[in-house]
Enzyme design. Structure first.
Site, PDB file in Angstrom:
ATOM      1  N   CYS A  23       0.955  -1.228  -0.013  1.00  0.00           N
ATOM      2  CA  CYS A  23       0.152   0.010  -0.011  1.00  0.00           C
ATOM      3  C   CYS A  23       0.936   1.367  -0.013  1.00  0.00           C
ATOM      4  O   CYS A  23       0.353   2.509  -0.138  1.00  0.00           O
ATOM      5  CB  CYS A  23      -0.779  -0.040   1.229  1.00  0.00           C
ATOM      6  N   HIS A  30      -9.354   2.192  -2.643  1.00  0.00           N
ATOM      7  CA  HIS A  30      -8.001   2.063  -2.322  1.00  0.00           C
ATOM      8  C   HIS A  30      -7.310   1.136  -3.391  1.00  0.00           C
ATOM      9  O   HIS A  30      -6.956  -0.058  -3.222  1.00  0.00           O
ATOM     10  CB  HIS A  30      -7.727   1.337  -0.646  1.00  0.00           C
ATOM     11  N   CYS A  80      -0.422   2.925   6.221  1.00  0.00           N
ATOM     12  CA  CYS A  80      -0.036   1.621   6.726  1.00  0.00           C
ATOM     13  C   CYS A  80       0.175   0.852   5.547  1.00  0.00           C
ATOM     14  O   CYS A  80      -0.169   1.106   4.478  1.00  0.00           O
ATOM     15  CB  CYS A  80      -1.068   1.136   7.566  1.00  0.00           C
TER      16      CYS A  80
END
Length: 393
Positions: A88, A349, A379
């Protein structure tokens, strides 16, 4: 030390899973934002020294997706490209790597960003097929789940790490749903008012009924209610608190920025949006990977020589509501300056792109609100976090 400035920042709309952008590959999405970022920077592509793009779900995309995207965007063949995977954090790490390249003197102009099409992540056959299968069943493996959403250390879904944080911090289902509703409400309002329009490059999608233009984020749900969220069942544990409604989506999208050394920007007469003040990564236990922004942000603040109170606006990726709230407790985030137009729970996302996406949004928010200092943080699956501080010029 040479300052690194950002002269353009752009993203595609974010598409829903199997939605409007599902037929557009990560490479093509990347090419679109690279081309638009160069156009908005008002530079010739031949001046670019390197292209660095984050991409997580690379199976089946072919060699070095960043190189493919760069060539499709019209970048000269002599200019090298690098694809990076920090889950991510990939899109934001690409910005940090580009900045390092400029600071070291290896480059003056670097294209950075991230790209992901989670809808197109392939299924895999087991590798034993290469040796031959004489009998028995074969199971297909979902690369989206295995390579993007599963903790490789503990062999469970990222959602379990969110449950772990909820339990550790005593974060209730109601608190998570309230954050999700906030995100959906703010994002839906922003989409309706066209707040994101300046940062978005529309994407043309070919369909059987002709070409369509996708120009706005697809994932926000304006009809979200507290009652509707409360009815959703736990997604990862029978008695858990994490649901599809208080977690981020599975999405498609891309984002890109142009980084330039300050001296080169002056020489070319380029208008800088912001300069990079600092960046840092940190590590935490993989079982609570969502807390990664805490050490990363603390390190970035220390490097910049400032306190969190000095930051005007914050974009903190909402992988899960519990994760975001845990980070908020540890850092004492001011919600009045954090994710002011919603976050990933509402916007989505697309994992390899999200780091660049939140930075793009942060920069445009700083302009919109006439603010100076911004923090972007995410994160990272596997137990990491990454943060960057920028100063609007």
């Amino acid at each position: 030390m040479e300052n690194v400035v950002i002269v353009s920042a752009v993203r595609t709309p974010i598409g829903s899973f199997n939605g409007a952008l599902s037929s557009v590959s990560a490479v093509d999405l990347g090419a679109i934002v690279i081309q638009e970022a160069i156009k908005r920077a008002n530079i010739e592509s031949a001046l670019v020294n390197e292209v660095i793009m984050g991409n997580v779900l690379q199976a089946g995309l072919g060699q070095n997706p960043a190189r493919q995207a760069a060539l499709k965007a019209g970048i000269e063949k002599e200019i090298p490209s690098l694809t990076i995977n920090k889950v991510c954090g990939s899109g934001l790490k690409s910005v940090a790597l580009g900045a390092q390249s400029i600071i070291s003197g290896d480059a003056d102009i670097v294209v950075v960003g991230g790209m992901e099409n989670m809808s197109q992540a392939p299924y895999l056959l087991d590798s034993k097929v290469r040796q031959g299968v004489k009998m028995g069943n074969l199971t297909l493996r979902d690369t989206m789940i295995e390579d993007g959403l599963t903790c490789a250390s503990n062999h469970y879904h990222m959602g379990i790490t969110a449950e772990n944080i909820a339990e550790q911090y005593g974060i209730s289902r109601q608190a998570q749903d309230e954050l999700a509703l906030r995100s959906q409400t703010l994002a839906s309002q922003a989409v309706q008012l066209g707040v994101f329009d300046k940062e978005i490059v529309p994407v043309m999608v070919k369909t059987r009924k002709g070409d369509i233009i996708v120009s706005r984020d697809e994932y926000p749900k304006a009809d979200t209610t507290a009652e509707g969220l409360a009815k959703l069942k736990p997604a990862f544990k029978k008695e858990g608190t994490v649901t599809a409604g208080n977690a981020s989506g599975i999405n498609d999208g891309a984002a890109a920025l142009i980084l330039v050394s300050e001296s080169k920007a002056h020489a070319l007469g380029l208008k800088a949006i912001a300069k990079i003040r600092s960046y840092a990564s940190g590590g935490v236990d993989p079982s609570v990977m969502g807390l990664g922004p805490v050490p990363a942000t603390q390190k970035a603040l220390k490097k910049a020589g400032i306190n969190l109170d000095d930051i005007d606006l914050i974009e903190a990726n909402e992988a899960f509501a519990s994760q975001f709230l845990g980070v908020g407790k540890d850092l004492n985030l001011d919600m009045n300056k954090t994710n002011i137009h919603g976050g990933a729970i509402a916007l989505g996302h697309p994992i390899g792109a999200s780091g660049a996406r939140i930075l793009v949004t942060l920069l445009h928010n700083l302009i919109e609100k006439d603010k100076k200092l911004g923090l972007a943080t995410l994160c990272i699956g596997g137990g990491q976090g990454i943060s960057m501080i920028v100063e609007r010029l």
